[in-house]
Design an enzyme around this catalytic site. Sequence first.
Site, PDB file in Angstrom:
ATOM      1  N   ARG A   1      -2.697  -2.101  -3.318  1.00 32.01           N
ATOM      2  CA  ARG A   1      -3.845  -1.237  -3.127  1.00 32.01           C
ATOM      3  C   ARG A   1      -3.757  -0.093  -4.133  1.00 32.01           C
ATOM      4  O   ARG A   1      -2.724   0.574  -4.235  1.00 32.01           O
ATOM      5  CB  ARG A   1      -3.858  -0.669  -1.718  1.00 32.01           C
ATOM      6  CG  ARG A   1      -5.003   0.282  -1.540  1.00 32.01           C
ATOM      7  CD  ARG A   1      -4.890   1.061  -0.287  1.00 32.01           C
ATOM      8  NE  ARG A   1      -6.054   1.929  -0.137  1.00 32.01           N
ATOM      9  CZ  ARG A   1      -6.030   3.088   0.484  1.00 32.01           C
ATOM     10  NH1 ARG A   1      -4.906   3.519   1.032  1.00 32.01           N
ATOM     11  NH2 ARG A   1      -7.100   3.825   0.563  1.00 32.01           N
TER      12      ARG A   1
ATOM     13  N   HIS B   1     -13.311   3.119   0.320  1.00 31.15           N
ATOM     14  CA  HIS B   1     -13.353   2.079   1.367  1.00 31.15           C
ATOM     15  C   HIS B   1     -14.030   0.805   0.842  1.00 31.15           C
ATOM     16  O   HIS B   1     -14.558   0.009   1.629  1.00 31.15           O
ATOM     17  CB  HIS B   1     -14.145   2.532   2.609  1.00 31.15           C
ATOM     18  CG  HIS B   1     -13.495   3.608   3.421  1.00 31.15           C
ATOM     19  ND1 HIS B   1     -14.232   4.590   4.062  1.00 31.15           N
ATOM     20  CD2 HIS B   1     -12.202   3.873   3.729  1.00 31.15           C
ATOM     21  CE1 HIS B   1     -13.423   5.396   4.715  1.00 31.15           C
ATOM     22  NE2 HIS B   1     -12.179   4.987   4.523  1.00 31.15           N
TER      23      HIS B   1
ATOM     24  N   GLY C   1     -13.467   5.287  10.673  1.00 29.38           N
ATOM     25  CA  GLY C   1     -12.073   5.444  11.114  1.00 29.38           C
ATOM     26  C   GLY C   1     -11.757   6.926  11.100  1.00 29.38           C
ATOM     27  O   GLY C   1     -12.603   7.743  11.469  1.00 29.38           O
TER      28      GLY C   1
ATOM     29  N   ASP D   1      -9.437  13.040  16.886  1.00 36.01           N
ATOM     30  CA  ASP D   1      -9.375  11.667  17.390  1.00 36.01           C
ATOM     31  C   ASP D   1     -10.579  11.387  18.300  1.00 36.01           C
ATOM     32  O   ASP D   1     -10.794  12.087  19.286  1.00 36.01           O
ATOM     33  CB  ASP D   1      -8.066  11.509  18.183  1.00 36.01           C
ATOM     34  CG  ASP D   1      -7.807  10.068  18.584  1.00 36.01           C
ATOM     35  OD1 ASP D   1      -6.832   9.493  18.088  1.00 36.01           O
ATOM     36  OD2 ASP D   1      -8.587   9.544  19.406  1.00 36.01           O
TER      37      ASP D   1
ATOM     38  N   GLU E   1      -8.124  -4.537   5.443  1.00 35.52           N
ATOM     39  CA  GLU E   1      -8.039  -4.277   4.005  1.00 35.52           C
ATOM     40  C   GLU E   1      -6.903  -5.058   3.352  1.00 35.52           C
ATOM     41  O   GLU E   1      -7.020  -5.501   2.221  1.00 35.52           O
ATOM     42  CB  GLU E   1      -7.922  -2.764   3.769  1.00 35.52           C
ATOM     43  CG  GLU E   1      -9.239  -2.083   4.165  1.00 35.52           C
ATOM     44  CD  GLU E   1      -9.230  -0.569   4.102  1.00 35.52           C
ATOM     45  OE1 GLU E   1      -8.926   0.049   5.133  1.00 35.52           O
ATOM     46  OE2 GLU E   1      -9.519  -0.023   3.039  1.00 35.52           O
TER      47      GLU E   1
ATOM     48  N   ASN F   1       0.884  -1.173   0.000  1.00 37.58           N
ATOM     49  CA  ASN F   1       0.000   0.000   0.000  1.00 37.58           C
ATOM     50  C   ASN F   1       0.920   1.222   0.000  1.00 37.58           C
ATOM     51  O   ASN F   1       1.469   1.586   1.032  1.00 37.58           O
ATOM     52  CB  ASN F   1      -0.881  -0.060   1.255  1.00 37.58           C
ATOM     53  CG  ASN F   1      -1.806   1.141   1.366  1.00 37.58           C
ATOM     54  OD1 ASN F   1      -1.761   2.059   0.536  1.00 37.58           O
ATOM     55  ND2 ASN F   1      -2.623   1.149   2.395  1.00 37.58           N
TER      56      ASN F   1
ATOM     57  N   ARG G   1     -12.635  15.901   7.975  1.00 38.76           N
ATOM     58  CA  ARG G   1     -13.427  16.269   6.789  1.00 38.76           C
ATOM     59  C   ARG G   1     -14.853  16.595   7.192  1.00 38.76           C
ATOM     60  O   ARG G   1     -15.420  15.968   8.076  1.00 38.76           O
ATOM     61  CB  ARG G   1     -13.458  15.118   5.778  1.00 38.76           C
ATOM     62  CG  ARG G   1     -12.117  14.756   5.204  1.00 38.76           C
ATOM     63  CD  ARG G   1     -12.290  13.742   4.068  1.00 38.76           C
ATOM     64  NE  ARG G   1     -11.018  13.171   3.683  1.00 38.76           N
ATOM     65  CZ  ARG G   1     -10.738  11.876   3.752  1.00 38.76           C
ATOM     66  NH1 ARG G   1     -11.639  11.009   4.172  1.00 38.76           N
ATOM     67  NH2 ARG G   1      -9.550  11.439   3.381  1.00 38.76           N
TER      68      ARG G   1
HETATM   69  P1  ADP Z   1      -7.710   5.050   9.693  1.00 42.07           P
HETATM   70  O1  ADP Z   1      -8.942   5.538   9.013  1.00 42.07           O
HETATM   71  O2  ADP Z   1      -6.600   6.046   9.681  1.00 42.07           O
HETATM   72  O3  ADP Z   1      -7.313   3.640   9.335  1.00 42.07           O
HETATM   73  P2  ADP Z   1      -8.639   3.868  12.174  1.00 42.07           P
HETATM   74  O4  ADP Z   1      -9.578   2.939  11.496  1.00 42.07           O
HETATM   75  O5  ADP Z   1      -7.508   3.285  12.930  1.00 42.07           O
HETATM   76  O6  ADP Z   1      -8.114   5.014  11.232  1.00 42.07           O
HETATM   77  O7  ADP Z   1      -9.537   4.749  13.194  1.00 42.07           O
HETATM   78  C1  ADP Z   1      -8.991   5.805  13.931  1.00 42.07           C
HETATM   79  C2  ADP Z   1     -10.094   6.352  14.812  1.00 42.07           C
HETATM   80  O8  ADP Z   1     -10.534   5.320  15.701  1.00 42.07           O
HETATM   81  C3  ADP Z   1      -9.626   7.511  15.689  1.00 42.07           C
HETATM   82  O9  ADP Z   1     -10.619   8.541  15.694  1.00 42.07           O
HETATM   83  C4  ADP Z   1      -9.557   6.878  17.054  1.00 42.07           C
HETATM   84  O10 ADP Z   1      -9.780   7.804  18.079  1.00 42.07           O
HETATM   85  C5  ADP Z   1     -10.701   5.881  16.975  1.00 42.07           C
HETATM   86  N1  ADP Z   1     -10.614   4.890  18.042  1.00 42.07           N
HETATM   87  C6  ADP Z   1      -9.689   3.925  18.230  1.00 42.07           C
HETATM   88  N2  ADP Z   1      -9.933   3.273  19.401  1.00 42.07           N
HETATM   89  C7  ADP Z   1     -11.038   3.847  19.952  1.00 42.07           C
HETATM   90  C8  ADP Z   1     -11.802   3.621  21.131  1.00 42.07           C
HETATM   91  N3  ADP Z   1     -11.469   2.679  22.018  1.00 42.07           N
HETATM   92  N4  ADP Z   1     -12.875   4.405  21.348  1.00 42.07           N
HETATM   93  C9  ADP Z   1     -13.229   5.386  20.490  1.00 42.07           C
HETATM   94  N5  ADP Z   1     -12.552   5.643  19.352  1.00 42.07           N
HETATM   95  C10 ADP Z   1     -11.474   4.877  19.080  1.00 42.07           C
END
Ligand code: ADP
Length: 421
Positions: A98, A187, A217, A290, A393, A7, A248
């Site tokens: 990817r 996605h 995510g 986050d 993925e 990727n 976004r």
């Molecule tokens: P990406 O889209 O970059 O692959 P991820 O699928 O890893 O990202 O998702 C990241 C998001 O998941 C972040 O907003 C993070 O805060 C959230 N996240 C991860 N663990 C938790 C949790 N235990 N509770 C709430 N949100 C979470």
Amino acid sequence: MKVLVLNCGSSSVKFQVIETSLEMIEANADLTLARGAVEKIGLSDSRLSLDVPDRKPHQEIAEILEHRAAIERVLKVLVNPEHGVLGNVAEIEAVGHRVVHGGEKFASSVLVNPEVEAMIEECVVLAPLHNPHNLRGLTAARSLLPGVPHIAVFDTAFHQSMPPKAFVYGLPYELYTRQAIRRYGFHGTSHRFVSIRTANLLRRPIEDLRIVTCHLGNGCSMAAVDRGHSVDTSMGFTPLEGLLMGTRCGDLDAAIVPWVLAMEEVTLAQLNAMLNKHSGLYGVSGVSSDMREIEAACATGNKRACLALDIFCYRIRKYVGAYAAAMGGLDAVTFTGGIGENSPLIRATTLAGMDFFGIELDEDANRNAPRGKEVLVSRPGTRVAVAVIPTNEERVIARDTVRVLGGVMPSFAVAGTDAPR
Ligand code: ADP
């Protein structure tokens, strides 16, 4: 067969080595032998990291100036007698890549040949931030591993089954025919994977199910998966449309764009950055992009963090309703992605009081859903199942690689479109 999954981003190459086969896919038993990344490509302190199950993570810092050199380093570390997992590079039997955008050209994964490479190149205009890097990695890997098949797996391909009423915007039609402006969706590998796994979890054929999949995510999107086919999705021409995301804005009255340009002292580039990088959870809350930090801030009474959380869940809820209507019914809602998999609060807030719809969460099951497991969090016997399915993925890419090579997936698929030309 051992599949190397690549990727390639603008300054990174993420990789996994996955042992898989048609039989292992059937048993959901494919194995990740190693995963890692080369980051900060182009700088003097590029970092290669390698994670092998049950071993201490390995890191190397070195100057890696471009993608070809990065992939060479990956191959080298994979055969390193101390840190690697392969005796020899020849153990890699195929490479899965990817590729973000397949435009209207690709409706499934495809065996790469010079013609396919040229077609991916033609899609660069649609994803100028992603496809050039994907392509650079693809070209480099093909020259470094010329003896094995390379398969391209597209983020957009799964959504090529959308009907024109879902993908044509209400703009002058020439913008579609001339500029290819339409909904593509992203996605796709994740939506496809989790919908198939949901059917598996429910022990029902996917051909019988109408599933709404929520990939939450940093980027967030939903899809209406009608009997195995994506019939609508929330991301659009770009990943900006739809749900509220980390940074976004998601759905927006398009008139806001010229309005802000006229009223605020911003350039087009700044406005673009505002919509993509300074909006969403971050923009509304002023706290963070986050979700963990948003949840924590809301719990301590930060009103804007709570508002961001409310908007986030409200939009998902609206799309659940919209997609149930689009499919004429609903059998399952599936959550995936970092937020979807790990946040009981978001799942509960989103689906609260939807029993009129046949959706009833099992509070305990939702709160205690084990990490990394495929589970149902709805009450037993409810009309609509609610599932949590970890997405993967890379695994989809490895699986598609095996399927294309095994002839169980068409190896060259040019999407047809029903839209008038
Ligand atoms: P990406 O889209 O970059 O692959 P991820 O699928 O890893 O990202 O998702 C990241 C998001 O998941 C972040 O907003 C993070 O805060 C959230 N996240 C991860 N663990 C938790 C949790 N235990 N509770 C709430 N949100 C979470």
